[in-house]
Structures are given as structure tokens and as C-alpha cells.
Design a protein around this motif. Structure first.
Motif, PDB file in Angstrom:
ATOM      1  N   GLU A 274       1.027  -0.875   0.034  1.00 19.53           N
ATOM      2  CA  GLU A 274      -0.095  -0.066  -0.216  1.00 19.53           C
ATOM      3  C   GLU A 274       0.762   1.131   0.390  1.00 19.53           C
ATOM      4  O   GLU A 274       1.220   1.372   1.181  1.00 19.53           O
TER       5      GLU A 274
ATOM      6  N   ALA B 104       0.957   5.764  -1.395  1.00 19.53           N
ATOM      7  CA  ALA B 104       0.452   7.235  -0.768  1.00 19.53           C
ATOM      8  C   ALA B 104      -0.730   6.871  -1.137  1.00 19.53           C
ATOM      9  O   ALA B 104      -1.365   6.463  -2.261  1.00 19.53           O
ATOM     10  N   ALA B 105      -1.112   7.482  -0.356  1.00 21.71           N
ATOM     11  CA  ALA B 105      -2.907   7.943  -0.725  1.00 21.71           C
ATOM     12  C   ALA B 105      -3.992   6.611  -0.827  1.00 21.71           C
ATOM     13  O   ALA B 105      -5.026   6.552  -1.335  1.00 21.71           O
ATOM     14  N   GLY B 106      -3.435   5.308  -0.122  1.00 23.57           N
ATOM     15  CA  GLY B 106      -4.226   3.978  -0.354  1.00 23.57           C
ATOM     16  C   GLY B 106      -4.268   3.282  -1.667  1.00 23.57           C
ATOM     17  O   GLY B 106      -5.130   2.303  -1.658  1.00 23.57           O
ATOM     18  N   VAL B 107      -3.278   3.723  -2.826  1.00 17.32           N
ATOM     19  CA  VAL B 107      -2.864   3.594  -3.638  1.00 17.32           C
ATOM     20  C   VAL B 107      -1.765   2.142  -3.780  1.00 17.32           C
ATOM     21  O   VAL B 107      -1.083   2.074  -3.216  1.00 17.32           O
TER      22      VAL B 107
END
Length: 330
Positions: free
Chosen positions: A11, A13-16
Motif C-alpha cells: 500500500e 501513498a493515498a491508499g494506492v
């Protein structure tokens, strides 16, 4: 300890969620009686969900997906398996919350592994994989419910997918008249090459969801998509016929009534290949290696390397893949 390559999903940055081929060490693998040098795996829809961060499939990351693996025993702490044994692992927790087959090594409980049947190579076993095992289980359930090749046309939904394509090929090889349904324009020749006698547009199966009953058409069906399409199939089964249900790409819910069941005596048969007792899996793999062995497996498969796997994952999530994807880890 040995170094090996694996696809690791992390996982960012920003949940990507990101997929990268990394080097790992066998000491990082979970506990288990068998260390297996994986030669082949295969790509399934569940793998793509895991690789995209679906917490309903995989709870924690970083993680290596891959619910299928075929390879050679490198270490064994049980008498049932020896170093050099060729084995197949499908389902259970492999690739879900246990480091999976998209890696050159896995470590698993001995209770998850079966020895390769003599009639199948490791490569052939992974061309089939969970998808092929599931397709065979569907056909077996239909036959246990009374289906035979003289009954009439058998519908397969999601026919260009992994389970669907194997089901088309298997039913055709057993003498059934197969109607293959797909929403992929231009794949009719692929399906006819697998043995389908009739191509059914997906839109045709979506019509009539507001009706409690539809015209009798199918002597049986293998449904790989779920949703309203599944119940439309139920509503269009012939009297006493059955549909084996094993997928959910069109949704997990449908609106329906009891009328098809009490007026036509039809059957909705659930199929799971993940938590089956090992003896049942082994017997089905034996059947796929002899009586039900398919001669046209190469027509089903597209082979990729570990490095090419992320692109294939994006394609399966976008609904663009056809047939089976074999992952070579040699």
C-alpha cells in the motif's frame, strides 16, 4: 535460506496499491511442513482482487497473491512428501492471507498439497488451476443432479473467463451441446474453437429481470457471474434442470421468486473449490488427468512471466482477459 523472486503488493501513498517484483528470502515465508519451489501459477479473479488491495480477500499488506501453485518439494518435515515430489496446491488460504504462488517459493501446510497426478504435467495443472478445478466441480454437480449429454443445450455464462472457458471445453469434450454466453464482442470464434455450438449475447441474458418466469431453454447451466443474470438463468431452465453457481462478477445479489423452484422443480447448486476436503480435490484432479483430460489446453492459455503479471492483473480487472493466464516462474 534461499533468495527468490516474488510479486509483492504494497500500500503506497493515498491508499494506492503497488505491485512490484522483489527479491525475498525463504526465511520470510510463513511456517509450514513443505517448502515448494514453484514452477507455475495462474491468474484468477480473486488474485487480481488481492493484488488491488481488496481487504475482503487479503487482510494485511505487503502481500504476495496467487491462490494456485504447482512445483517441486524442496523441504519436507512430514513422511507423506519427499524432496523432489511434484505437487499442486489450490485454494485454502494460499494467496489470500498466506504468501501465495506469485513467487518462486512458497511454504505451506502439507494438508494443502496433493501429489501431481501422472496424467497431468505441472504446466497443464496450472493451465487449469482453480478455474479448471471449479469448472470440473460444476460439471460433476450437474451430473450428480441428473444431467446427461442427451438432455439438451447447456448454458455457460461468462464463457470467455477462466472458469467459463474451461467449462465450455470440458462440457463439449463430454458430448454436451454448449451455448456460451459472453459480453466480449468478437470472441465467438474463440468459443467455437473450444467446442461451443451456440453463442449467446450477454444482453440477451439480462432481459426479463422483472419477470417471475422466462421461457424454458436450458437443460443445465454453469454460471460464473452471479447477479441478475444468474436468476434469469434459473427462470429459463427446463423442468427439473439445474444450474451450478460459482461466480460473482455481475454481483452478489439478485431479485427473484420461488416460482421457478416450485413450478418447474429446478435446482440452484452452489460450488466452492477453496475449502473442499483434500480427498475431494485429489479425486477431481485425478479425473481431470484421465477421463476428463482436455486435449486443447493450449487454445485456452496465455503465458506470462512474473514481470508481465501486473499488466495481466489490470486486464482481468478491466474485464479484458480471455481464457486462462499461466504464470511461468521457472
Amino acid at each position: 535460506m534461499s533468495k527468490f523472486k516474488a510479486l509483492l503488493v504494497s500500500e503506497g501513498a493515498a491508499g494506492v496499491f503497488e505491485q512490484k517484483v522483489v527479491e525475498r528470502d525463504t526465511s520470510e515465508l510463513p511456517a509450514g511442513e513443505l517448502l515448494i519451489r514453484v514452477q507455475y501459477s495462474s491468474l484468477n479473479y480473486k488474485d487480481a482482487l488481492s493484488a488491488s488491495g481488496n481487504r475482503g480477500v487479503t487482510r494485511s499488506y505487503p502481500h504476495t497473491p496467487g491462490i494456485d501453485a504447482a512445483g517441486v518439494v524442496a523441504e519436507s518435515s512430514v513422511a507423506e512428501f519427499s524432496i523432489g515430489d511434484e505437487v499442486i496446491i489450490t485454494g485454502y488460504d494460499l494467496g489470500m492471507n498466506t504468501s501465495g504462488g506469485f513467487a518462486q517459493y512458497i511454504r505451506v501446510p502439507a494438508a494443502w498439497a496433493i501429489k501431481r497426478p501422472k496424467g497431468l504435467s505441472l504446466r497443464e495443472a496450472m493451465v487449469l488451476g482453480t478455474a479448471g478445478l471449479t469448472a470440473a466441480l460444476c460439471v460433476d454437480k450437474l451430473e450428480q443432479a441428473g444431467l446427461n449429454a442427451d438432455a439438451g443445450p447447456i448454458l455457460v455464462t461468462g464463457a470467455t473467463g477462466g472458469v467459463g472457458s474451461v467449462a465450455v471445453a470440458l462440457l463439449s469434450s463430454l458430448g454436451y451441446k454448449v451455448a456460451a454466453s459472453t459480453g466480449k464482442v468478437g470472441q465467438g470464434e474463440f468459443l467455437k474453437g473450444l467446442g461451443a455450438e451456440q453463442i449467446v449475447e450477454r444482453d440477451a441474458l439480462q432481459a426479463g429481470t422483472d419477470k417471475p418466469m422466462l421461457k424454458e431453454q436450458w437443460a443445465g447451466a454453469v454460471d460464473t457471474v452471479g447477479g441478475d443474470i444468474l436468476f434469469n438463468v434459473v427462470k429459463s431452465l427446463q423442468y427439473g434442470a439445474s444450474v451450478a453457481c460459482c461466480g460473482l462478477t455481475a454481483g452478489v445479489a439478485f431479485k427473484g421468486s420461488v416460482l421457478p423452484f416450485i413450478l418447474r422443480g429446478v435446482n440452484l447448486l452452489g460450488v466452492d473449490s477453496v475449502e473442499l476436503p483434500l480427498v475431494v480435490k485429489a479425486s477431481m484432479w485425478d479425473r481431470l488427468s484421465v477421463q476428463w483430460k482436455l486435449g486443447n489446453l493450449d487454445a485456452l492459455v496465455h503465458e506470462v512471466s512474473l514481470e508481465q503479471l501486473p499488466e495481466a492483473i489490470q486486464q482481468i480487472l478491466a474485464g479484458k482477459l480471455v481464457g486462462r493466464v499461466l504464470v511461468s516462474l521457472g
